[in-house]
Design a protein around this motif. Structure first.
Motif, PDB file in Angstrom:
ATOM      1  N   GLY A 173       0.014 -21.078  13.040  1.00 23.48           N
ATOM      2  CA  GLY A 173      -1.045 -20.938  13.817  1.00 23.48           C
ATOM      3  C   GLY A 173      -2.014 -20.627  14.516  1.00 23.48           C
ATOM      4  N   GLU A 174      -1.596 -19.126  14.706  1.00 27.78           N
ATOM      5  CA  GLU A 174      -1.501 -18.388  15.147  1.00 27.78           C
ATOM      6  C   GLU A 174      -2.050 -17.350  15.088  1.00 27.78           C
ATOM      7  OE1 GLU A 174      -2.220 -18.802  18.391  1.00 27.78           O
ATOM      8  OE2 GLU A 174      -1.238 -20.686  18.909  1.00 27.78           O
ATOM      9  N   GLU A 175      -2.620 -15.588  14.983  1.00 32.46           N
ATOM     10  CA  GLU A 175      -2.754 -14.473  14.433  1.00 32.46           C
ATOM     11  C   GLU A 175      -1.427 -13.701  14.631  1.00 32.46           C
ATOM     12  OE1 GLU A 175      -5.391 -13.710  12.978  1.00 32.46           O
ATOM     13  OE2 GLU A 175      -6.666 -15.266  13.062  1.00 32.46           O
ATOM     14  N   PRO A 176      -1.769 -12.872  13.475  1.00 30.13           N
ATOM     15  CA  PRO A 176      -0.023 -12.137  14.057  1.00 30.13           C
ATOM     16  C   PRO A 176      -0.140 -11.105  14.935  1.00 30.13           C
ATOM     17  CG  PRO A 176      -1.400 -11.222  12.146  1.00 30.13           C
ATOM     18  CD  PRO A 176      -1.928 -12.418  12.117  1.00 30.13           C
ATOM     19  N   VAL A 177       1.462 -10.932  15.486  1.00 34.15           N
ATOM     20  CA  VAL A 177       1.402  -9.653  16.629  1.00 34.15           C
ATOM     21  C   VAL A 177       1.991  -8.669  15.295  1.00 34.15           C
ATOM     22  CG1 VAL A 177       1.958  -9.131  19.246  1.00 34.15           C
ATOM     23  CG2 VAL A 177       1.053 -11.805  18.467  1.00 34.15           C
ATOM     24  N   GLU A 178       1.657  -7.420  15.671  1.00 34.63           N
ATOM     25  CA  GLU A 178       2.218  -6.386  15.524  1.00 34.63           C
ATOM     26  C   GLU A 178       2.287  -5.625  16.442  1.00 34.63           C
ATOM     27  OE1 GLU A 178      -0.937  -4.227  12.560  1.00 34.63           O
ATOM     28  OE2 GLU A 178       1.109  -5.345  11.399  1.00 34.63           O
ATOM     29  N   HIS A 179       3.427  -3.940  16.149  1.00 36.16           N
ATOM     30  CA  HIS A 179       3.411  -3.284  16.547  1.00 36.16           C
ATOM     31  C   HIS A 179       3.934  -2.126  15.358  1.00 36.16           C
ATOM     32  CE1 HIS A 179       3.097   0.106  20.450  1.00 36.16           C
ATOM     33  NE2 HIS A 179       4.445  -0.140  19.678  1.00 36.16           N
ATOM     34  N   ARG A 180       3.117  -0.956  15.532  1.00 37.44           N
ATOM     35  CA  ARG A 180       3.313   0.525  14.950  1.00 37.44           C
ATOM     36  C   ARG A 180       4.198   1.654  15.867  1.00 37.44           C
ATOM     37  NH1 ARG A 180       4.882  -1.127  10.314  1.00 37.44           N
ATOM     38  NH2 ARG A 180       5.279   1.247   9.829  1.00 37.44           N
ATOM     39  N   PHE A 181       4.686   2.146  15.433  1.00 37.42           N
ATOM     40  CA  PHE A 181       6.011   3.387  15.485  1.00 37.42           C
ATOM     41  C   PHE A 181       5.406   4.319  14.918  1.00 37.42           C
ATOM     42  CE2 PHE A 181       7.966  -0.359  17.520  1.00 37.42           C
ATOM     43  CZ  PHE A 181       8.579  -0.167  19.140  1.00 37.42           C
ATOM     44  N   ARG A 182       4.825   3.635  13.813  1.00 35.71           N
ATOM     45  CA  ARG A 182       4.348   4.907  13.041  1.00 35.71           C
ATOM     46  C   ARG A 182       3.905   4.115  11.794  1.00 35.71           C
ATOM     47  NH1 ARG A 182       8.944   6.780   8.013  1.00 35.71           N
ATOM     48  NH2 ARG A 182       6.954   5.854   6.473  1.00 35.71           N
ATOM     49  N   SER A 183       3.033   4.819  11.184  1.00 42.28           N
ATOM     50  CA  SER A 183       2.385   4.095   9.564  1.00 42.28           C
ATOM     51  C   SER A 183       2.820   3.446   9.262  1.00 42.28           C
ATOM     52  CB  SER A 183       1.265   6.218   9.079  1.00 42.28           C
ATOM     53  OG  SER A 183       2.674   6.338   8.185  1.00 42.28           O
ATOM     54  N   ASP A 184       2.214   2.689   8.257  1.00 42.55           N
ATOM     55  CA  ASP A 184       2.835   1.379   7.982  1.00 42.55           C
ATOM     56  C   ASP A 184       2.982   2.040   6.623  1.00 42.55           C
ATOM     57  OD1 ASP A 184       4.417  -0.575   6.781  1.00 42.55           O
ATOM     58  OD2 ASP A 184       2.220  -2.398   6.923  1.00 42.55           O
ATOM     59  N   ASP A 185       4.398   2.538   6.159  1.00 42.90           N
ATOM     60  CA  ASP A 185       4.672   2.988   5.093  1.00 42.90           C
ATOM     61  C   ASP A 185       4.986   2.483   3.586  1.00 42.90           C
ATOM     62  OD1 ASP A 185       3.276   5.799   5.370  1.00 42.90           O
ATOM     63  OD2 ASP A 185       4.443   6.778   6.244  1.00 42.90           O
ATOM     64  N   ARG A 186       4.592   2.190   2.913  1.00 39.98           N
ATOM     65  CA  ARG A 186       6.409   1.954   1.711  1.00 39.98           C
ATOM     66  C   ARG A 186       7.360   2.323   1.839  1.00 39.98           C
ATOM     67  NH1 ARG A 186       3.837  -0.617  -3.755  1.00 39.98           N
ATOM     68  NH2 ARG A 186       2.324  -2.379  -2.694  1.00 39.98           N
ATOM     69  N   VAL A 187       8.701   1.501   2.772  1.00 34.94           N
ATOM     70  CA  VAL A 187       9.654   2.397   2.636  1.00 34.94           C
ATOM     71  C   VAL A 187      11.223   1.328   2.089  1.00 34.94           C
ATOM     72  CG1 VAL A 187       9.156   3.161   4.848  1.00 34.94           C
ATOM     73  CG2 VAL A 187      10.503   0.750   4.935  1.00 34.94           C
ATOM     74  N   ASN A 188      12.384   2.008   1.458  1.00 31.40           N
ATOM     75  CA  ASN A 188      13.241   1.313   1.119  1.00 31.40           C
ATOM     76  C   ASN A 188      13.823   0.156   1.805  1.00 31.40           C
ATOM     77  OD1 ASN A 188      15.439   0.350  -0.438  1.00 31.40           O
ATOM     78  ND2 ASN A 188      16.180   2.223  -0.477  1.00 31.40           N
TER      79      ASN A 188
END
Length: 309
Positions: A40-55
């Protein structure tokens, strides 16, 4: 390169993640990104670096468990099937007692096998599955929990046997494409089968969609992608075990770690995790490269989830 913008939802203030961001800096948690979903809410996020695909490391085990649940719903297998019933040609070389190992044992890592293997280890056997089946058992099936990637690799091979598609190909039209997870990489063994227990690559936000799907009992935009009954069993079939120094783990389900209060999580090395909290209707997703996964998990609970109450 410009910094990735950070979006903060109106239902909380910047303070929701301020404590986690500070802990990451002070404790050197190595976080790449954190994503918080609440129904029911919008997501909240914080990036410490670009959102690359990781293992995602062992988070991949949950994807293989999901594939098993889907194949079960399609009538291709059952959790109490004996593994060798699907691979009768391996019976002559199988270790004593392996004929009693079921898919449930492999999903809960209680097969009793003495074979310990993970995707970062070299594969010297001509066929890794043959080596797994032939390894002597050190406990009776179902008698004890032992952490290894061997069983999930075997389950990946089972998906290929009963569906005609390897686990990645099987999940493409059933999971990845409906969630708009375009063409994810999944590293393979020398024979070309996905490792199944590790080495699947996704972005933080992409992985968060899978956590949200589990929170919603397998429903996505009005379509039932996953069998809801299997999702319920993932977190209710319990193998008792404890991890040293981890106050948030007290059992293992079907490809997920179980926590007190009905919380469960997908978990991988170096701090990859998706913590699903049905009571709070919340999911916290983290990708990282840190050396202390317990500290990362504690920060997620104490500095994020506990603040949602």
């Amino acid at each position: 390169m410009a910094a990735t913008p950070v979006f903060y939802s109106p239902w909380v203030t910047v303070d929701l993640l301020a404590g986690f961001v500070r802990a990451d800096r002070e404790q050197n948690l190595g976080t790449y990104g954190i994503h918080v979903h609440r129904d029911g809410e919008e997501p909240v996020e914080h990036r410490f670096r670009s959102d690359d695909r990781v293992n995602l490391y062992s988070v991949a085990k949950t994807f293989t468990a999901i594939a098993v649940g889907m194949a079960e719903a399609e009538g291709r297998l059952g959790l109490d099937d004996r593994f060798l019933d699907h691979f009768p040609e391996l019976r002559p070389a199988a270790a004593d007692g392996f004929d009693q190992v079921t898919l449930r044992h492999l999903l809960t890592m209680t097969s009793g096998t003495g074979h310990t293997w993970f995707a970062n280890m070299r594969v010297d056997a001509a066929d890794l599955l043959h080596a797994i089946v032939a390894e002597p058992l050190v406990a009776g099936p179902g008698a004890r929990f032992a952490y290894t990637g061997s069983g999930f690799y075997a389950l990946g091979r089972l998906i290929a046997r009963v569906t005609g598609a390897d686990v990645r190909e099987y999940l493409l039209p059933r999971l990845f494409r409906p969630l708009d997870l375009h063409n994810p990489a999944w590293h393979t063994c020398p024979l070309g089968f996905p490792f199944a227990e590790s080495d699947l690559f996704l972005r933080t936000e992409e992985l968060a969609r899978v956590g949200r799907l589990l929170l919603q009992d397998g429903e996505w935009e009005g379509r039932q992608l996953l069998p809801a009954g299997f999702i319920a069993r993932m977190s209710s079939i319990r193998t008792d075990m404890k991890l040293d120094g981890d106050a948030y783990t007290d059992g293992y389900g079907l490809g997920v770690w179980l926590e007190p209060g009905g919380v469960y999580r997908m978990n991988g090395a170096y701090g990859q995790m998706v913590v699903i909290d049905p009571a709070r209707r919340a999911v916290v997703t983290v990708t990282a490269h840190g050396e202390d996964g317990n500290a990362q998990l504690a920060a997620v609970h104490e500095l994020v989830l506990d603040r949602l109450s």
